[in-house]
Design an enzyme around this catalytic site. Structure first.
Site, PDB file in Angstrom:
ATOM      1  N   GLU A  45       5.225  27.381  -2.031  1.00 24.19           N
ATOM      2  CA  GLU A  45       3.854  27.347  -2.576  1.00 24.19           C
ATOM      3  C   GLU A  45       3.206  25.993  -2.301  1.00 24.19           C
ATOM      4  O   GLU A  45       2.037  25.916  -1.923  1.00 24.19           O
ATOM      5  CB  GLU A  45       3.897  27.619  -4.087  1.00 24.19           C
ATOM      6  CG  GLU A  45       4.251  29.057  -4.423  1.00 24.19           C
ATOM      7  CD  GLU A  45       4.464  29.302  -5.905  1.00 24.19           C
ATOM      8  OE1 GLU A  45       4.411  30.464  -6.305  1.00 24.19           O
ATOM      9  OE2 GLU A  45       4.689  28.336  -6.659  1.00 24.19           O
TER      10      GLU A  45
ATOM     11  N   LYS B  64       4.004  24.613 -11.689  1.00 23.04           N
ATOM     12  CA  LYS B  64       4.265  25.893 -11.040  1.00 23.04           C
ATOM     13  C   LYS B  64       5.773  26.025 -10.801  1.00 23.04           C
ATOM     14  O   LYS B  64       6.522  25.089 -10.972  1.00 23.04           O
ATOM     15  CB  LYS B  64       3.505  25.998  -9.712  1.00 23.04           C
ATOM     16  CG  LYS B  64       2.009  26.089  -9.916  1.00 23.04           C
ATOM     17  CD  LYS B  64       1.228  26.276  -8.629  1.00 23.04           C
ATOM     18  CE  LYS B  64       1.783  27.288  -7.679  1.00 23.04           C
ATOM     19  NZ  LYS B  64       2.006  28.615  -8.270  1.00 23.04           N
ATOM     20  N   GLY B  65       6.171  27.228 -10.413  1.00 22.40           N
ATOM     21  CA  GLY B  65       7.582  27.425 -10.092  1.00 22.40           C
ATOM     22  C   GLY B  65       8.330  28.288 -11.079  1.00 22.40           C
ATOM     23  O   GLY B  65       9.544  28.470 -10.948  1.00 22.40           O
TER      24      GLY B  65
ATOM     25  N   ASP C  50      -3.304  31.313  -5.891  1.00 18.37           N
ATOM     26  CA  ASP C  50      -2.001  31.391  -6.562  1.00 18.37           C
ATOM     27  C   ASP C  50      -2.178  31.219  -8.065  1.00 18.37           C
ATOM     28  O   ASP C  50      -3.199  30.702  -8.530  1.00 18.37           O
ATOM     29  CB  ASP C  50      -1.079  30.289  -6.015  1.00 18.37           C
ATOM     30  CG  ASP C  50       0.393  30.564  -6.314  1.00 18.37           C
ATOM     31  OD1 ASP C  50       0.718  31.571  -6.973  1.00 18.37           O
ATOM     32  OD2 ASP C  50       1.234  29.754  -5.867  1.00 18.37           O
TER      33      ASP C  50
ATOM     34  N   LYS D 168      -2.412  29.797 -20.022  1.00 17.93           N
ATOM     35  CA  LYS D 168      -1.926  28.767 -19.087  1.00 17.93           C
ATOM     36  C   LYS D 168      -2.710  27.453 -19.196  1.00 17.93           C
ATOM     37  O   LYS D 168      -2.292  26.433 -18.668  1.00 17.93           O
ATOM     38  CB  LYS D 168      -2.023  29.268 -17.635  1.00 17.93           C
ATOM     39  CG  LYS D 168      -1.434  30.650 -17.389  1.00 17.93           C
ATOM     40  CD  LYS D 168       0.049  30.648 -17.539  1.00 17.93           C
ATOM     41  CE  LYS D 168       0.711  31.973 -17.257  1.00 17.93           C
ATOM     42  NZ  LYS D 168       0.533  32.512 -15.948  1.00 17.93           N
TER      43      LYS D 168
HETATM   44  C1  5RP Z   1       5.787  31.126  -8.961  1.00 16.84           C
HETATM   45  C2  5RP Z   1       4.659  30.466  -9.632  1.00 16.84           C
HETATM   46  C3  5RP Z   1       3.689  31.335 -10.362  1.00 16.84           C
HETATM   47  O1  5RP Z   1       2.421  31.101  -9.860  1.00 16.84           O
HETATM   48  C4  5RP Z   1       3.728  31.013 -11.815  1.00 16.84           C
HETATM   49  O2  5RP Z   1       5.061  31.119 -12.276  1.00 16.84           O
HETATM   50  C5  5RP Z   1       2.832  31.943 -12.631  1.00 16.84           C
HETATM   51  O3  5RP Z   1       3.341  33.220 -12.579  1.00 16.84           O
HETATM   52  P1  5RP Z   1       2.675  34.439 -13.333  1.00 16.84           P
HETATM   53  O4  5RP Z   1       1.409  34.743 -12.629  1.00 16.84           O
HETATM   54  O5  5RP Z   1       3.701  35.551 -13.216  1.00 16.84           O
HETATM   55  O6  5RP Z   1       2.457  34.039 -14.770  1.00 16.84           O
HETATM   56  O7  5RP Z   1       4.478  29.274  -9.601  1.00 16.84           O
HETATM   57  O8  5RP Z   1       6.681  30.205  -8.401  1.00 16.84           O
END
Ligand code: 5RP
Length: 225
Positions: free
Chosen positions: A107, A98-99, A85, A125
């Site tokens: 998740e 996350k979220g 993830d 990130k």
């Molecule tokens: C979704 C999440 C995603 O992993 C998080 O927001 C990162 O997203 P992205 O890969 O689009 O940057 O936690 O609930």
């Protein structure tokens, strides 16, 4: 590499990780978001290896289904070998926020069931300390006002996410301004507020492996034992 190229590179690195580490017929948990979507696409050549997948959202379920990867009900199994993830923020200790996509509760459930959590993230990130990205908190709708007051007492500025309902029928409060010096303690504290379903701190069960994008390639970071 641009941010999009980094997302693509870490998604491919995660597919390679699956090819190396998932036993044939093994079970895989799959996350949600733009990086996870690229990972799902990169799974196409590995379909025959994957015994089944548990999706962390309805959106991910639809993508896996479209690819012909068999879906598994989490209640029908004990453990998953791997969970892959993305994250909104991740520290050197591999604690995450996350979220951002609103799928945090499922998740967290799927991550908890996995032996190994592989986080895939572009360089933006990686942070020394969590808290710049507003912390998502999934809340039972009738409790939103009460929970928001409690979060304000913790120093946060909660804002309801507009026009958004989670896959579980709940609302999200995005909380700015929290000082997250001890993510494990804050994760536990927020989850104790009545009406909170879960919060987006993934520190009690952080990632085991981080595949982190950079301008030059993908770096693998393993959690310190
Ligand atoms: C979704 C999440 C995603 O992993 C998080 O927001 C990162 O997203 P992205 O890969 O689009 O940057 O936690 O609930």
């Amino acid at each position: 590499m641009t941010q999009d190229e980094q997302k693509q590179a870490v998604a491919q690195a995660a597919a390679d990780y699956v090819a190396r580490h998932l036993p044939v017929g093994g079970l895989l948990g799959v996350g949600t978001g733009s990086t996870a979507n690229l990972f799902i696409a990169a799974l196409a050549p590995l379909k025959a290896r994957i015994g089944g997948a548990v999706a962390s959202s309805e959106a991910t379920r639809a993508r896996l289904e479209a690819l012909g990867i068999p879906l598994v009900d989490l209640n029908a199994i004990e453990r998953l070998a791997l969970y892959v993830d993305g994250a909104d923020e991740i520290t050197p200790q591999l604690a995450m926020t996350k979220g951002g996509g609103g799928a945090l509760t499922r998740e967290k459930i799927v991550a908890q069931a996995a032996d190994t959590f592989v986080c895939i993230a572009d360089a933006s990130k990686a942070v020394p300390m969590l808290g710049k990205f507003p912390l998502p908190v999934e809340v039972i709708p009738m409790a939103a006002g009460q929970v928001a007051r409690q979060l304000a007492l913790l120093g946060g500025k909660p804002k309801p996410r507009t026009d958004f309902t989670t896959d579980n029928g709940n609302v999200i409060l995005d909380v700015c301004g929290l000082v997250i010096e001890n993510p494990q303690m804050l994760e536990t504290r927020i989850n104790q507020i009545p009406g909170v379903v879960t919060n987006g701190l993934f520190a009690l069960r952080g990632a085991d492996v981080l595949l982190l994008g950079s301008e030059t390639g993908v770096r693998t970071v393993a959690r310190a034992p």
